[in-house]
Every structure is written in structure tokens, then in C-alpha cells.
Design an enzyme around this catalytic site. Structure first.
Site, mmCIF file in Angstrom:
data_model
loop_
_atom_site.group_PDB
_atom_site.id
_atom_site.type_symbol
_atom_site.label_atom_id
_atom_site.label_comp_id
_atom_site.label_asym_id
_atom_site.label_seq_id
_atom_site.Cartn_x
_atom_site.Cartn_y
_atom_site.Cartn_z
ATOM 1 N N GLY A 178 0.841 -1.194 0.000
ATOM 2 C CA GLY A 178 0.000 0.000 0.000
ATOM 3 C C GLY A 178 0.877 1.245 0.000
ATOM 4 C CB ILE A 180 2.923 2.532 4.861
ATOM 5 C CG1 ILE A 180 2.128 3.719 5.423
ATOM 6 C CG2 ILE A 180 4.122 2.218 5.758
ATOM 7 C CD1 ILE A 180 1.483 3.456 6.766
ATOM 8 C CB SER A 255 -4.723 -2.913 7.192
ATOM 9 O OG SER A 255 -5.330 -3.821 6.290
ATOM 10 N NE ARG A 283 -3.160 -0.598 14.413
ATOM 11 C CZ ARG A 283 -2.729 0.571 13.960
ATOM 12 N NH1 ARG A 283 -1.437 0.716 13.669
ATOM 13 N NH2 ARG A 283 -3.560 1.580 13.797
ATOM 14 C CG HIS A 331 2.321 2.130 18.033
ATOM 15 N ND1 HIS A 331 1.212 1.343 18.159
ATOM 16 C CD2 HIS A 331 2.214 2.722 16.810
ATOM 17 C CE1 HIS A 331 0.458 1.442 17.072
ATOM 18 N NE2 HIS A 331 1.059 2.286 16.235
ATOM 19 C CB SER A 334 2.429 8.564 13.131
ATOM 20 O OG SER A 334 1.886 8.393 14.437
#
Length: 366
Positions: A178, A180, A255, A283, A331, A334
Site C-alpha cells: 500500500g 506505506i 493492515s 500492528r 509505537h 507517526s
């Protein structure tokens, strides 16, 4: 701040109605918007915000959202029927400051006609940066090197100490090409990978062509100092099993859903080379952590780099945390000022659009 958000703020400030709940403080620019609305003087509008550093407990979250017309939530907030019951039937929009929405029961919200917003696109660069960083740090044994410096065990130079894995001439596996995944591949190509395999439900010829062009440009630069080299770069769609067998570095950028839960497990992690590095920036539940630990401990996998775990935060006593070749960060894919500001601005834009009956910039559907 974009013109659309500015316009929405003005409208909500003057004519907005109902209760807006924000479940965390936001980056500076977005936080200023929340505080501006709190002090707007609009008696028909109320803004409630969770401002503690710790996340609200479940009972606190359910109490917080009572009577809300719109909620801006975080990925740590579980949004389900219990949450919807607590909020009440007037709830119009749940805007999540995240790309992923595995914390949201999409069917439950759809059944009650509650809109769902998310924030894709704006965190692609930051997430790809972290994925490349994890691959390099894990493969080059950065954790062990840092521990040696910090712990005082760094002694004289030795030709066989802390030898890691180099990327030039190797094969890169991308699980999920995708936005990313593609951006990660683009960052990794200059390290000299000669082949990229990617898994997914379909092929991406346009992305393949762009990445091939990038590899060609990188080859031209490399050839200036090594004129004898030949350009044998290739990229193709692959089954997951073939990708795991052939890749020297595997980056998980897909995802999380029912089909990707424990996508990497005790059965297929055995397919990986004992010199390979596994990176997960997507994830935590996509990787069976028990299987990962066993692979690292047995030496059937060289190293791992994780930005996501199960649970989060992962206990400091967890075997993966203690393992010298498992490099874990909390995590933070971002976590740049620029990206988190864009995410929170977009989450506010989705929130305001939902409250005003306008189309969301990014809406999650079934």
C-alpha cells in the site's frame, strides 16, 4: 492549516451545536483549535477534552462520551456497542486520529448510522522512515551495540565482533504494497536490494514501474564508483510463503484484519532464512510473538525490529524485550511534529464535517 479546516472552524464556532468530546490533548496547532472552540461563547456548543497524560480507563471513557454528538478518539480507545450505548443515539461521528481502525467495530457504527473518519496518507513518510530505520537497526545489531557502549562492555576492536547483515545484493519482502509499503520500498532501494517481492491480493504494475525507475537511478549512481556492476533489479508480486523463503528482510506494512491476524506464525516463520530480519511497523497482532521469540531464540531468524507489540505497552519483562536481537520501539512510527499535526488537523476536519452534515475527507466504510 488548510483553508477547508479554517472554514469549518469558523462555522462550528458560530453555529455548531451539541457536545464534542476529544479523548486526548493534541499537537499544538490542533490544540489551539480545540481551545478556541471551548472559548467561542457559543452557548449551544460544548467541548470536553481528556487532558491527563495517562489514557482514560474504560469506565472513564464511557463517562466522558455521554451525550456526545461527535468524538475525536485515539487508536487506544475501543469503539464498540458499549461505547455507542454510553454516548447515546445523538452521536453522529467518530473521528479517529489514526490510519488503522481495528479498534473500531465498523459494523456496529454503520448499523447506527454513525460516521467513521480516519487519517490515511499524512503519516506515510514518517511510517516508512521508521520501517527502514527498524530494518537497518535490527540487521546491524544496534541494540547490542548500544548496550555495549552504555554497559561499558565495549573493549578493543575485533574483526568478528557484532557482525550484522548488509542489504546490498539482497532480497526485500514487503507484506502489503500500500502507500506505506511502497514508500518503505522506495527508501530501501538505495541500500542496494536487487530484488523486491511483495505479497497482497493483487499486483501493482504502476508501483512496480515507479520502483524500478528508482532502482535504475540508484544503479546509475552506484555504477560511477563500481563500473563493473550490472543492473539485475527485479520486482514482482509473490505468495507470502515464497516471499518468506526468499527474502533477506521482510517488512510488514499491511493492515490488521481477520485475515492478517497472526499472518506470521509458528508454521510460516520457519520458512525464513536464518540470516533474515523481520520488521513489523503495522500492528502487533499480525505477528505471533511467541513464534517470533522461538525463532530468534533458536537462531532460525537473525533479528527483528518492532514498532508495534501485543500488548502495548509491552512489559519490560517480556522475553522479546530482553532478547538481544529484538529491537523494539514504542509505537512511534507517526511520532514527528509534522505528521502528528497533520493527523490531528485531519481528524478535526473529519469531525467537523460529520457534525455539519458534510462529506468526510476520509471515511471508513464496511
Amino acid at each position: 492549516m488548510n483553508d477547508k479546516l479554517l472554514s469549518l472552524v469558523k462555522t462550528v464556532k458560530s453555529t455548531g451545536k451539541g457536545l464534542i468530546v476529544v479523548t486526548s490533548t493534541l499537537p499544538k496547532r490542533s490544540q489551539m483549535i480545540v481551545e478556541e472552540l471551548q472559548n467561542s461563547g457559543n452557548e449551544n456548543l460544548k467541548i470536553v477534552q481528556w487532558t491527563k497524560n495517562s489514557r482514560p480507563a474504560r469506565s472513564e471513557l464511557l463517562e466522558l462520551v455521554k451525550g456526545a454528538s461527535g468524538v475525536l478518539c485515539m487508536l487506544t480507545d475501543k469503539i464498540d456497542d458499549e461505547f455507542l450505548d454510553a454516548a447515546g443515539p445523538q452521536l453522529k461521528i467518530v473521528s479517529s486520529m489514526s490510519v488503522g481502525y481495528d479498534h473500531i467495530d465498523v459494523s456496529a457504527l454503520n448499523s447506527r448510522n454513525v460516521l467513521i473518519g480516519n487519517t490515511p496518507g499524512v503519516l506515510t513518510d514518517a511510517s516508512a522512515d521508521i520501517t527502514a530505520f527498524l530494518a537497518l537497526a535490527a540487521a546491524r545489531r544496534a541494540k547490542e551495540g548500544h548496550s555495549a557502549v552504555e554497559g561499558g562492555t565495549w573493549k578493543e576492536w575485533h574483526p568478528t565482533w557484532l557482525l550484522g547483515q548488509q542489504f546490498s545484493g539482497k532480497t526485500l519482502g514487503i507484506v502489503g504494497l500500500g502507500q506505506i509499503g511502497c514508500a518503505t520500498a522506495a527508501r530501501m532501494i538505495p541500500f542496494g536490494f536487487k530484488k523486491i517481492l511483495y505479497s497482497g491480493t493483487k499486483s501493482h504494475p504502476d508501483k512496480e514501474a515507479l520502483l524500478k525507475s528508482l532502482a535504475d537511478a540508484n544503479f546509475s549512481i552506484t555504477k560511477l564508483s563500481s563500473p563493473e556492476i550490472t543492473n539485475d533489479f527485479s520486482i514482482r508480486n509473490s505468495s507470502l510463503s515464497d516471499l518468506l523463503k526468499e527474502s533477506d528482510v521482510v517488512c510488514i506494512t499491511c493492515s490488521l484484519n481477520k485475515s492478517t491476524y497472526h499472518l506470521i506464525n509458528k508454521d510460516n516463520i520457519k520458512l525464513m532464512k536464518n540470516s533474515a530480519t523481520l520488521v513489523n511497523s503495522a500492528r502487533g497482532p499480525i505477528v505471533d510473538q511467541e513464534a517470533l521469540f522461538e525463532a530468534l531464540e533458536s537462531g532460525s531468524l537473525f533479528a527483528a525490529g518492532l514498532d508495534v507489540t501485543v500488548p502495548e505497552p509491552i512489559p519490560s519483562t517480556h522475553p522479546l524485550v530482553k532478547h538481544p536481537r529484538c529491537f523494539i520501539i514504542p509505537h512511534v512510527a507517526s511520532a514527528t511534529i509534522e505528521t502528528r499535526t497533520l493527523m490531528s488537523d485531519l481528524a478535526l476536519e473529519n469531525l467537523f464535517c460529520g457534525l455539519l452534515g458534510q462529506s468526510l475527507k476520509h471515511q471508513v466504510h464496511n
